[in-house]
Each structure stands twice: as C-alpha cells, then as structure tokens.
Motif scaffolding. Structure first.
Motif, PDB file in Angstrom:
ATOM      1  N   ALA A 162     -34.005  24.029  65.761  1.00 55.22           N
ATOM      2  CA  ALA A 162     -34.454  25.338  65.260  1.00 55.22           C
ATOM      3  C   ALA A 162     -35.591  25.936  66.095  1.00 55.22           C
ATOM      4  O   ALA A 162     -35.533  27.116  66.451  1.00 55.22           O
ATOM      5  N   GLN A 180     -34.150  27.195  69.358  1.00 55.30           N
ATOM      6  CA  GLN A 180     -33.323  28.380  69.135  1.00 55.30           C
ATOM      7  C   GLN A 180     -34.202  29.613  68.976  1.00 55.30           C
ATOM      8  O   GLN A 180     -33.900  30.686  69.526  1.00 55.30           O
ATOM      9  N   ALA A 181     -35.281  29.480  68.220  1.00 55.88           N
ATOM     10  CA  ALA A 181     -36.176  30.620  67.995  1.00 55.88           C
ATOM     11  C   ALA A 181     -36.850  31.051  69.292  1.00 55.88           C
ATOM     12  O   ALA A 181     -36.955  32.250  69.584  1.00 55.88           O
ATOM     13  N   ALA A 227     -36.317  34.675  71.030  1.00 55.23           N
ATOM     14  CA  ALA A 227     -37.471  35.530  71.309  1.00 55.23           C
ATOM     15  C   ALA A 227     -37.543  35.880  72.793  1.00 55.23           C
ATOM     16  O   ALA A 227     -37.806  37.034  73.163  1.00 55.23           O
ATOM     17  N   ALA A 263     -41.782  33.041  67.290  1.00 55.92           N
ATOM     18  CA  ALA A 263     -40.729  32.039  67.149  1.00 55.92           C
ATOM     19  C   ALA A 263     -41.155  30.920  66.190  1.00 55.92           C
ATOM     20  O   ALA A 263     -40.398  30.512  65.301  1.00 55.92           O
ATOM     21  N   VAL A 308     -41.314  32.095  62.509  1.00 60.40           N
ATOM     22  CA  VAL A 308     -39.994  32.215  61.884  1.00 60.40           C
ATOM     23  C   VAL A 308     -39.488  30.854  61.422  1.00 60.40           C
ATOM     24  O   VAL A 308     -39.010  30.699  60.290  1.00 60.40           O
ATOM     25  N   VAL A 309     -39.612  29.842  62.267  1.00 56.65           N
ATOM     26  CA  VAL A 309     -39.123  28.505  61.912  1.00 56.65           C
ATOM     27  C   VAL A 309     -39.968  27.901  60.799  1.00 56.65           C
ATOM     28  O   VAL A 309     -39.469  27.149  59.957  1.00 56.65           O
ATOM     29  N   ASP A 312     -35.519  27.187  58.624  1.00 52.07           N
ATOM     30  CA  ASP A 312     -34.742  26.913  59.829  1.00 52.07           C
ATOM     31  C   ASP A 312     -33.313  27.429  59.700  1.00 52.07           C
ATOM     32  O   ASP A 312     -32.420  27.033  60.462  1.00 52.07           O
ATOM     33  N   VAL A 370     -31.883  31.289  62.330  1.00 54.40           N
ATOM     34  CA  VAL A 370     -33.065  31.442  63.166  1.00 54.40           C
ATOM     35  C   VAL A 370     -32.922  32.607  64.140  1.00 54.40           C
ATOM     36  O   VAL A 370     -33.865  33.385  64.335  1.00 54.40           O
ATOM     37  N   ARG A 390     -33.196  36.212  62.424  1.00 52.51           N
ATOM     38  CA  ARG A 390     -34.526  36.392  61.839  1.00 52.51           C
ATOM     39  C   ARG A 390     -35.594  36.514  62.928  1.00 52.51           C
ATOM     40  O   ARG A 390     -36.548  37.278  62.777  1.00 52.51           O
ATOM     41  N   THR A 391     -35.433  35.777  64.010  1.00 50.45           N
ATOM     42  CA  THR A 391     -36.384  35.890  65.117  1.00 50.45           C
ATOM     43  C   THR A 391     -36.317  37.275  65.735  1.00 50.45           C
ATOM     44  O   THR A 391     -37.352  37.886  66.031  1.00 50.45           O
TER      45      THR A 391
END
Length: 311
Positions: free
Chosen positions: A181, A184-185, A189, A238, A241-242, A246, A249, A252-253
């Motif tokens: 997660a 990924q964020a 970003a 990032a 958000v996490v 999670d 991701v 939402r990021t």
C-alpha cells in the motif's frame, strides 16, 4: 487556411492562467464529449459536466473515448490533455501550450546547451528541493548522493509521523498492484505530479526533453520539475492516505493530491519556479501572436512581409 502569424485564436489574456486552474481531472472508462461550452464524461452511472477552462490537465485513462468536438473545446480552452495508463502510472502522449512566446524555450535551450549553465540550473533545482543545503561546488554525482540520502530520510520521517510501516521503495513498472500500500500510494502520487509538471511545461511552451538533472528521455524536464515537490508534497500525501486506509490507495491518493495542490496554489508556484530557473530576475516574456524572422545581427524583423529586392 490561416497562417501561424495570422490565425484567429484567443489571446493569452483571454485564457485562464495555468496558475489559476485546478490541477487535473482523471477520467477512465467513459466517453468524453461536449455540451455547449462544457465537457461531459458519460459512463454507466450517468453524465458529469466538467468546466474545461478551469482545468490544468485532463488525464485520460484506459477505456476513455474522446470526440473531436471535445478536443476542439479543450484546445480553445488551452487545457492540457494527457493520455495515461491505468491509475495514471504511465504517460503516453499529450500537450498544449498556453503561451505564444518562445522566450522560455529559448532560455531553456541556451542554459541546457552549455555544460556550466546546465549544472548551475541543476544546483538551483537541488537548492529548491532541500533548503539550507550547501550545493555550491558539488558535482553531479555528489548531488545525486545528496538526493538519495534526503529522499530516504523523507520516507523514514513520514513513516514515523503516520505510523505506516515502510520497508523501502519497491515497485515494478507497469504492475501497480505488485507493490504494498505505501509503495502504491507513492507511485500514484509521483505519476500525478508527472501529469501536473507535464501540464505546466507544455503550457509555458518549454521543451520536455531538455532536462537538467534527468537525461535521455523525452520527458526529462518534466521529471525535473515534478521532483521539485516530491519530498514536500507527494510523499507526505501518500503516507497520509495509507495511514487512513490501505483500500483503494490509487484513486484516494489522486484525489488527496489534487485537493492539496489546489488548496496550496501549487500550480501558480510551479509556473513561477520554472520561470525563476530559466529566466533572468524580473524578466517577463512578452506575449504576442506574431512570427518574426531572424537576421544576421541578432535582431528579429516582422514576418509576413517580402524582403526581396523591389524592381
């Protein structure tokens, strides 16, 4: 057919400045069309209306179809259009300049063509990224080492701040779901910032391939500009958000970063930063819609005239 020097088009003063626009809108799996002077995005859930003149960049993801009328509206509005991969993690194509002056791209090419001034601009970029660091006299290898240390420190700092576990930067290009997660964020970003930077670079008429830190890629200068805000904005968002969840991701990021960029007025700052890096202090390019002709003594003359001998 109109000529470049005589085309009928909106003047720069009639277009919404890139600094006054929202950063970007990401669309996927929909049809983008035009209704009057607004864009529409239609999918299985209905139709959404989007004011094109207030968007910095429209990111078109997989499954999008865009009509000729929609593209004409985006062109008239001076909105950047970027075709990206799923989750916005790959850049495919795009661009649109809001400026009609070549002053910035000429300044960029002049600074890039000289090894000394190219390094000067690179040092200025590192100075902007890491305030208080002494970069004078440092070689490119030393600057890269400085960057690596500071970015690692940034990851550790925001991991401790948010309580999100961080085990290092690990991702597989083209495989977004392979990372955990936090990775990924960070990827989402970073790619959003590439889209934002591409929008600003294109809007100012700069050449994306002439980078001062990055090299060898058609988007080198875009990567340079995106990195200016990585440790200050992209990485903190990032991890925030996490820390909340999670799940989902990527989307939402993107939304969190879009809101942060808009609230902080980062586009306006990004435009000012590019100008400060490339132009002499206090110099502002004069906007015009005219084409000049070069002469041997370095003074341009007006285009659209015949300079042959009059018999």
């Amino acid at each position: 057919m109109s000529t470049p020097g005589k085309r009928a088009a909106l003047s720069p003063s009639e277009l919404t400045r890139v600094g006054d626009r929202s950063s970007f809108v990401y669309l996927e799996r929909c049809t983008v069309h035009r209704e009057s002077n607004a864009l529409t995005a239609e999918d299985g859930e209905g139709v959404r209306h989007i004011p094109s003149a207030t968007i910095g960049t429209l990111l078109l993801g997989p499954g999008t179809r865009v009509t000729h009328q929609a593209m004409a509206l985006l062109g008239d509005s001076g909105t950047g259009v970027v075709w990206v991969g799923e989750h916005g993690v790959r850049y495919y194509s795009g661009g649109r300049a809001l400026t009609r002056s070549s002053a910035l791209v000429q300044a960029q090419a002049t600074a890039w063509a000289n090894q000394r001034t190219r390094l000067d601009v690179a040092r200025s970029m590192y100075r902007m990224r890491f305030p208080g660091e002494n970069v004078e006299g440092k070689s490119r290898r030393q600057l890269l080492g400085l960057e690596g240390d500071r970015v690692k420190e940034c990851y550790r700092e925001h991991s401790a701040r948010t309580g999100v576990s961080w085990h290092g930067r690990r991702f597989t290009p083209g495989d977004f779901d392979s990372g955990d997660a936090p990775n990924q964020a960070v990827t989402a970003a970073a790619q959003c910032f590439y889209g934002i930077a591409q929008s600003v670079v294109a809007a100012l008429g700069c050449t994306p391939g002439l980078g001062f830190v990055h090299s060898g890629h058609e988007q080198s200068f875009v990567l340079d500009i995106a990195d200016l805000y990585r440790t200050e904005v992209a990485i903190p968002v990032a991890f925030d958000v996490v820390a909340e969840s999670d799940e989902e991701v990527g989307p939402r990021t993107r939304r969190a970063l879009r809101d942060r960029v808009h609230e902080s007025g980062l586009l306006d700052r990004c435009v000012a930063d590019v100008k400060r890096l490339l132009l002499p202090p206090g110099f502002e390019p004069e906007e015009s819609d005219q084409v000049g002709l070069q002469t041997d003594d370095g003074v341009d003359v007006a285009g659209g005239r015949n300079y042959g001998v009059v018999w």
